[in-house]
Design a protein around this motif. Structure first.
Motif, mmCIF file in Angstrom:
data_model
loop_
_atom_site.group_PDB
_atom_site.id
_atom_site.type_symbol
_atom_site.label_atom_id
_atom_site.label_comp_id
_atom_site.label_asym_id
_atom_site.label_seq_id
_atom_site.Cartn_x
_atom_site.Cartn_y
_atom_site.Cartn_z
ATOM 1 N N LYS A 39 0.788 -1.513 -0.060
ATOM 2 C CA LYS A 39 0.068 -0.160 0.260
ATOM 3 C C LYS A 39 1.297 1.162 -0.108
ATOM 4 O O LYS A 39 2.014 1.710 1.141
ATOM 5 C CB LYS A 39 -1.079 -0.572 1.180
ATOM 6 C CG LYS A 39 -1.720 0.955 1.271
ATOM 7 C CD LYS A 39 -2.825 0.709 2.330
ATOM 8 C CE LYS A 39 -3.657 2.139 2.997
ATOM 9 N NZ LYS A 39 -4.365 1.854 4.477
ATOM 10 N N MET B 151 1.663 -3.112 -10.358
ATOM 11 C CA MET B 151 0.520 -2.660 -9.086
ATOM 12 C C MET B 151 -0.395 -4.244 -9.534
ATOM 13 O O MET B 151 -0.804 -4.478 -8.856
ATOM 14 C CB MET B 151 0.029 -2.254 -10.749
ATOM 15 C CG MET B 151 -0.080 -0.032 -10.936
ATOM 16 S SD MET B 151 -0.504 0.242 -9.300
ATOM 17 C CE MET B 151 -2.037 -0.438 -9.246
ATOM 18 N N HIS C 112 -1.877 -3.649 -3.773
ATOM 19 C CA HIS C 112 -2.722 -4.041 -3.112
ATOM 20 C C HIS C 112 -3.508 -2.418 -3.597
ATOM 21 O O HIS C 112 -4.663 -2.241 -4.361
ATOM 22 C CB HIS C 112 -3.023 -3.872 -2.038
ATOM 23 C CG HIS C 112 -4.502 -3.551 -1.152
ATOM 24 N ND1 HIS C 112 -5.235 -5.215 -2.011
ATOM 25 C CD2 HIS C 112 -4.856 -3.316 -0.420
ATOM 26 C CE1 HIS C 112 -6.761 -3.505 -0.927
ATOM 27 N NE2 HIS C 112 -6.358 -3.302 -0.285
ATOM 28 N N ALA C 113 -3.267 -0.993 -3.115
ATOM 29 C CA ALA C 113 -3.471 0.119 -2.962
ATOM 30 C C ALA C 113 -2.545 1.235 -2.659
ATOM 31 O O ALA C 113 -1.466 1.524 -2.388
ATOM 32 C CB ALA C 113 -4.216 0.523 -1.806
ATOM 33 N N ILE C 114 -3.402 2.032 -4.201
ATOM 34 C CA ILE C 114 -1.871 3.131 -4.333
ATOM 35 C C ILE C 114 -2.685 4.564 -4.152
ATOM 36 O O ILE C 114 -3.421 4.637 -5.010
ATOM 37 C CB ILE C 114 -0.857 3.172 -5.746
ATOM 38 C CG1 ILE C 114 0.352 4.035 -5.870
ATOM 39 C CG2 ILE C 114 -1.504 2.561 -7.163
ATOM 40 C CD1 ILE C 114 1.489 3.653 -6.613
#
Lengths: 144, 86
Positions: free
Chosen positions: B33, B64, B68-70
């Motif tokens: 993350k 990517m 999980h999250a950016i």
């Protein structure tokens, strides 16, 4: 029966049909299926969990922004319940992360973009295009 | 799952030639993350924001798959100057 039954009473007939399709079609990740979910709808959010029980902070943020603008009744798709949709939506939009927001059938972006548009006022305009008057406008007028 | 911070920085530098780059791993070093600020001339004339984000996603397409999250902030040097904490 339980789940579908409850939905049928809550939403309009179309939602019921879609749920049936979702249950009996194996291709919930297909372009056609996702077109059916987003086209002709003012607001659709693909998220983790449900608006009442989000399962991810970013999905929750999107729901809270919409609520802040008085948008309570929007369509949502819980990608955690359907792995096919979860992958399919990423291919459909060529966007690698969840949540994803659609307005008027157009992909708007993810959480960061939603937050930016909320901050710079563009969200009010986008909602207007989707036929929704933001509650923030009412508040501003009451002040005057 | 996860991409090392150095690897992500290296890829972003080579693809987007940033004048300023901040990569913050918010998953206790797991590389899952990230919060990323990218200031690049390459964003000049690119509007709306979604197009800039697509540029970043494109630059780190492989990475990517394991992230999980950016959270992204994408600015031109000019925009960054206005916002920069002085």
């Amino acid at each position: 029966m339980n789940f579908v039954g409850r939905q049928a009473f809550r939403g309009p007939g179309l939602t019921f049909c879609r749920l049936l399709v979702a249950r009996y079609s194996s291709k919930t990740g297909s372009k056609e299926y996702i077109d059916g979910l987003v086209k002709g709808k003012p607001v659709v959010v693909f998220m983790k969990g449900t608006p009442d029980q989000p399962r991810c902070g970013f999905s929750n943020a999107v729901v809270q922004i919409l609520r802040f603008h008085g948008v309570e009744n929007f369509d949502s798709v819980n990608v955690l319940e359907d792995e096919d949709v979860r992958q399919g939506i990423k291919e459909y939009t060529e966007w690698p992360t969840i949540p994803q927001i659609f307005m008027n059938g157009e992909f708007l972006g993810g959480c960061d973009i939603m937050m930016d548009m909320h901050k710079n006022g563009e969200l009010i305009e986008e909602l207007k295009k989707a036929g929704i008057r933001s509650a923030l406008l009412e508040k501003a007028e009451n002040k005057d | 799952m996860g991409v090392p911070k150095e690897e992500l920085e290296k890829k972003l530098r080579s693809e987007l030639d940033p004048a300023h780059l901040e990569v913050d791993d918010q998953s206790d070093g797991c590389g899952a993350k990230y919060q990323v600020l990218i200031v690049s001339q390459k964003f000049d004339g690119v509007k709306p924001t979604i197009k800039r984000h697509r540029m970043v996603h494109g630059a780190i397409e492989e990475e990517m798959k394991s992230i999980h999250a950016i959270q992204l902030k994408t600015m031109t040097p000019e925009e960054w100057e206005k916002l920069k904490p002085s």
